[in-house]
Write a protein that holds these residues in place. Sequence first.
Motif, PDB file in Angstrom:
ATOM      1  N   LEU A  22      49.292  50.020  33.648  1.00 50.05           N
ATOM      2  CA  LEU A  22      50.113  49.332  32.672  1.00 50.05           C
ATOM      3  C   LEU A  22      49.886  49.878  31.264  1.00 50.05           C
ATOM      4  CD1 LEU A  22      51.733  46.944  32.019  1.00 50.05           C
ATOM      5  CD2 LEU A  22      49.523  45.772  31.614  1.00 50.05           C
ATOM      6  N   LYS A  35      55.789  45.380  32.418  1.00 50.09           N
ATOM      7  CA  LYS A  35      55.155  44.186  31.267  1.00 50.09           C
ATOM      8  C   LYS A  35      53.890  43.680  31.648  1.00 50.09           C
ATOM      9  CE  LYS A  35      59.580  44.055  29.628  1.00 50.09           C
ATOM     10  NZ  LYS A  35      59.822  44.692  28.285  1.00 50.09           N
ATOM     11  N   TYR A  36      53.104  43.323  30.539  1.00 50.26           N
ATOM     12  CA  TYR A  36      51.880  42.832  30.452  1.00 50.26           C
ATOM     13  C   TYR A  36      52.102  41.320  30.387  1.00 50.26           C
ATOM     14  CZ  TYR A  36      47.762  40.703  28.540  1.00 50.26           C
ATOM     15  OH  TYR A  36      46.599  40.008  28.024  1.00 50.26           O
ATOM     16  N   GLY A  37      51.523  40.433  31.537  1.00 48.65           N
ATOM     17  CA  GLY A  37      51.646  38.983  31.626  1.00 48.65           C
ATOM     18  C   GLY A  37      50.357  38.222  31.510  1.00 48.65           C
ATOM     19  N   CYS A  38      49.484  39.036  32.409  1.00 51.09           N
ATOM     20  CA  CYS A  38      47.882  38.624  32.593  1.00 51.09           C
ATOM     21  C   CYS A  38      46.765  39.523  32.356  1.00 51.09           C
ATOM     22  CB  CYS A  38      47.892  37.927  33.881  1.00 51.09           C
ATOM     23  SG  CYS A  38      48.146  39.009  35.522  1.00 51.09           S
ATOM     24  N   GLY A  39      47.126  40.879  32.889  1.00 44.23           N
ATOM     25  CA  GLY A  39      46.016  41.681  32.963  1.00 44.23           C
ATOM     26  C   GLY A  39      44.911  41.691  34.058  1.00 44.23           C
ATOM     27  N   CYS A  43      49.914  37.716  37.929  1.00 42.82           N
ATOM     28  CA  CYS A  43      51.261  37.592  37.630  1.00 42.82           C
ATOM     29  C   CYS A  43      52.668  38.578  38.118  1.00 42.82           C
ATOM     30  CB  CYS A  43      51.775  37.333  36.256  1.00 42.82           C
ATOM     31  SG  CYS A  43      51.807  38.674  35.080  1.00 42.82           S
ATOM     32  N   GLY A  44      52.259  39.729  38.299  1.00 37.35           N
ATOM     33  CA  GLY A  44      52.985  40.579  38.774  1.00 37.35           C
ATOM     34  C   GLY A  44      54.041  41.379  37.945  1.00 37.35           C
ATOM     35  N   ARG A  56      50.323  46.409  41.435  1.00 32.13           N
ATOM     36  CA  ARG A  56      50.134  45.642  40.129  1.00 32.13           C
ATOM     37  C   ARG A  56      49.396  46.569  39.341  1.00 32.13           C
ATOM     38  NH1 ARG A  56      49.641  39.278  42.025  1.00 32.13           N
ATOM     39  NH2 ARG A  56      51.983  39.364  42.369  1.00 32.13           N
ATOM     40  N   CYS A  58      48.232  46.885  36.281  1.00 32.83           N
ATOM     41  CA  CYS A  58      47.229  46.271  35.198  1.00 32.83           C
ATOM     42  C   CYS A  58      45.803  46.203  35.819  1.00 32.83           C
ATOM     43  CB  CYS A  58      47.525  45.028  34.807  1.00 32.83           C
ATOM     44  SG  CYS A  58      47.145  43.495  36.160  1.00 32.83           S
TER      45      CYS A  58
HETATM   46  S1  FES Z   1      49.956  41.796  34.134  1.00 33.64           S
HETATM   47 FE1  FES Z   1      49.992  40.263  35.534  1.00 33.64          FE
HETATM   48  S2  FES Z   1      49.646  41.319  37.340  1.00 33.64           S
HETATM   49 FE2  FES Z   1      49.567  42.774  35.972  1.00 33.64          FE
END
Ligand code: FES
Lengths: 149, 728
Positions: A22, A35-39, A43-44, A56, A58
Amino acid sequence: MITLHVNGTAHQIDAPPETPLLWALREWVGLTGTKYGCGIAQCGACSVHIDGQVMRSCQLPIGDLGQVKITTIEGLSPDASHPVQRAWLAHEVPQCGYCQSGQIMAAVSLLASTPKPTDAQIDEAMTNICRCGTYGRIRAAIHAAAGEG
Amino acid sequence: MNQISARLGRRLFTTSLVAGALTLGLRLPPARAASGAPVPAGASELGLWVIVQQDDTVIVRIARSEMGQGTLTGLAQLVADEMDADWAHIRTELLDTTDNYNARHAWGDMATNGSRGIRTSQDYVRRGGATARAMLIQAAAQSWGVPSEECSAANSVVTHGKTGRTSRYGELAAEAAQLAVPTTVALKTQAQWTLIGKPVKRLDTRPKLDGSHVFGLDVQLPGLLCAAIAQCPVFGGKLKSFDATAVRAMPGVRHVLQVDEQSVAVVADKFYFAKTALAALPIVWEEGEHAQVSSATIAAELAQGLSAKDAAIGNQKGDVDAAFAAAARVIEADYATPFLNHATLEPMNATALYTEAAAGARVELWIGTQNSDDALLTAATAAGIKPDAVKINRVNLGGGFGRRNRIDVPRLATLIARQLPGIPVKMIFTREEDMQHCYFRPVTQGRMRAALDADGRVTALAARISGQSVLATTRPQALKNGTDPTAFEGLEAAPFGYKSIPSLRIDYAMRNTHVPVGTWRGVNANQNAFFTESFIDEIAHATGRDPLALRRDLLADSPKHLAVLNAAAERAGYGRPLPQGRFHGVAQFSSYDSFTAAVAEIELSATGEITIHRITAAIDCGYAVNPDQINAQIEGSFVYGLGAALFSENTIENGRIAQSNFHDYPVMRLASAPKKVDSIIMPSGGFWGGVGEPTIAVAAPAVLNAIHAASGKRIRSLPVKDQLSHQA
Ligand code: FES
Ligand code: FES
């Protein structure tokens, strides 16, 4: 230096091998559609294709990737003409749009393996989070794209 | 006053402008209008809101923020319709916040919250469109030497009916811009609308399909550094010390900075390096007096508020105490809702650049904000400079839901940049930081009581709300007599629909905690609708009435409430047999000047898993600008509201938020979302109601009432989580 094959181009990346794909994509290659959403693979938002399979990014250290072919949202089509992108446009799926790169990558992967998915198969495959709540339109657009194929 | 505003002062603002209530009785000298906002070369500004290019492109200026809710498209529809512009050639441009500040808010309020984006700007933006149209018609009439009244406009073309002559807007614009801006313009009647009310496609979808839509997180600038921040996990606590030497040598690390009294940041070449080093940074917090607070201690405080003597009255009629004294039967129930993070999918972030020059310091911000007016003032304060030395680059928002109203993010980003003059720094909250540091939906409890006579009729309703005040955190100066009038949202005399109940008392015991709270989509209407609509159902069951029939009785004097309720019930087939195992629940509520109702059709598995087969929702928002975008807002409201009701909560342990990411803050996903959301948009005209928030209020109670119908289990404390799992 680590070589990443992204959207048909080889990129030499001067980043530590444990760097998640990511961040390598966003901060070294300069492709910010992912995109970054959770790391933490929840979240996908960071979904990309690894040899055609949605993953995914990240949670993928670049040192482990070897020669795989990486496709990001930017590489899906030159002009947003992929049937899934067209279906997304026709159904006006996006609200804020932040999750949609990941949603589209997940949907493309689903349709590649399951050309005519049932609702249950969509439920199982489409686990990415959308906080704007576009799930109903995502489902409808997947069915529409499947009909096209 | 600087040059631009001085010029505006002379030319534009001969009438007084009250913030948020722009009068368009502007008298302009017969020179080219110049609002101070930029106009592309060769293009012409026609009044405040419209720029016309020679190629017929019409650029509509947008002051409000687009965060996915479709306001940008809706506002453009309003302007284009009154202007008779060709929709195929409409473009939008985000108004510059500093221009608006310098023009003393000539373009009105930019804050985008409270479902106000369209309803509170519709009048002046429509006038903006009508103004441009009048100028274009006048320019054509003058060039043809005919009276304006003989000319008409459609699809960006002015036509002189008698001679059949035509002229395109692009041809006329330069001439039109030389004319005096008319002081009064007539708006179309609803029957004349051609775009308002049409489900035109959104203007901003395409870049969301290929990754090119630039969100705050995606901002790239030459020489950009990235910052990861850690704020004291216990709200109100302080940063005691940190050991920068432990991380200085880590890859990419450039600076380790104290940001303010309670936070520290690592600044690095890449955000990945910044967050990695921050995670390794030894930090000592001075947790302060709140380190022992927990959800249990907060719940106990709120519970005390449920029976406290002292409470502020929000809505009262009749003699409630007498009615309870005379009651044949009293029903009572307590409810509770937790803190909730908005969890926008794009974590909080902003990029700031602080520069020093002989003329004084300046700040430039790149931020996705719901409130660029406040972001401007905040950055100015944080940098110790004048607001007109701040520039806000309004980038796209990856969700807002009320979170991006707050000013913590522009403040922190500016404080970091101020320490690194000349270097743009992008500050990003990790998801973990974002989860911990929010302005949460306030924790609230409700005690509902009903007095019934011998026939089971409701003679009095008493509602006690006990909980945290949003205003006390966000705008303490707006508290009235030491309390928060917004706590009554939807239960005030005007929106409260159950007018047939003879006596009523709705009061509020404010119980503030150390946790910062804020506006979370639907704000206090969420809790108030959950309390009220659950309790009306409880009354129905206790008195053997059908929940819909009871509501109809109590809403007899509220025709708009009744209309949406009846429409939803009819479309859902309420009362007709459902497939085996399926049950209906119903709810109605009015907030943000709109009227909403919903019927949920659900099924519970033997193990307590819920399937939401269908939501039927009706909304009367007065006028419907773009029905498909209203559909999208209704669909999204149910996902957001039901995710919260079923799964999400933030709890407090040792003074801090116990959750850190989506694994312990579950939200709704596709598989658990309603299988179908059937919307009925029924604008009755005569008022402009909100759209982004009103329907969320009915989401939880409709489904919870259906859960009761299915299982006999009354959920009084949210979220539902595993409360149904013992059903097997
Ligand atoms: S940033 Fe959420 S799954 Fe990778
Ligand atoms: S469209 Fe906003 S998160 Fe999915």
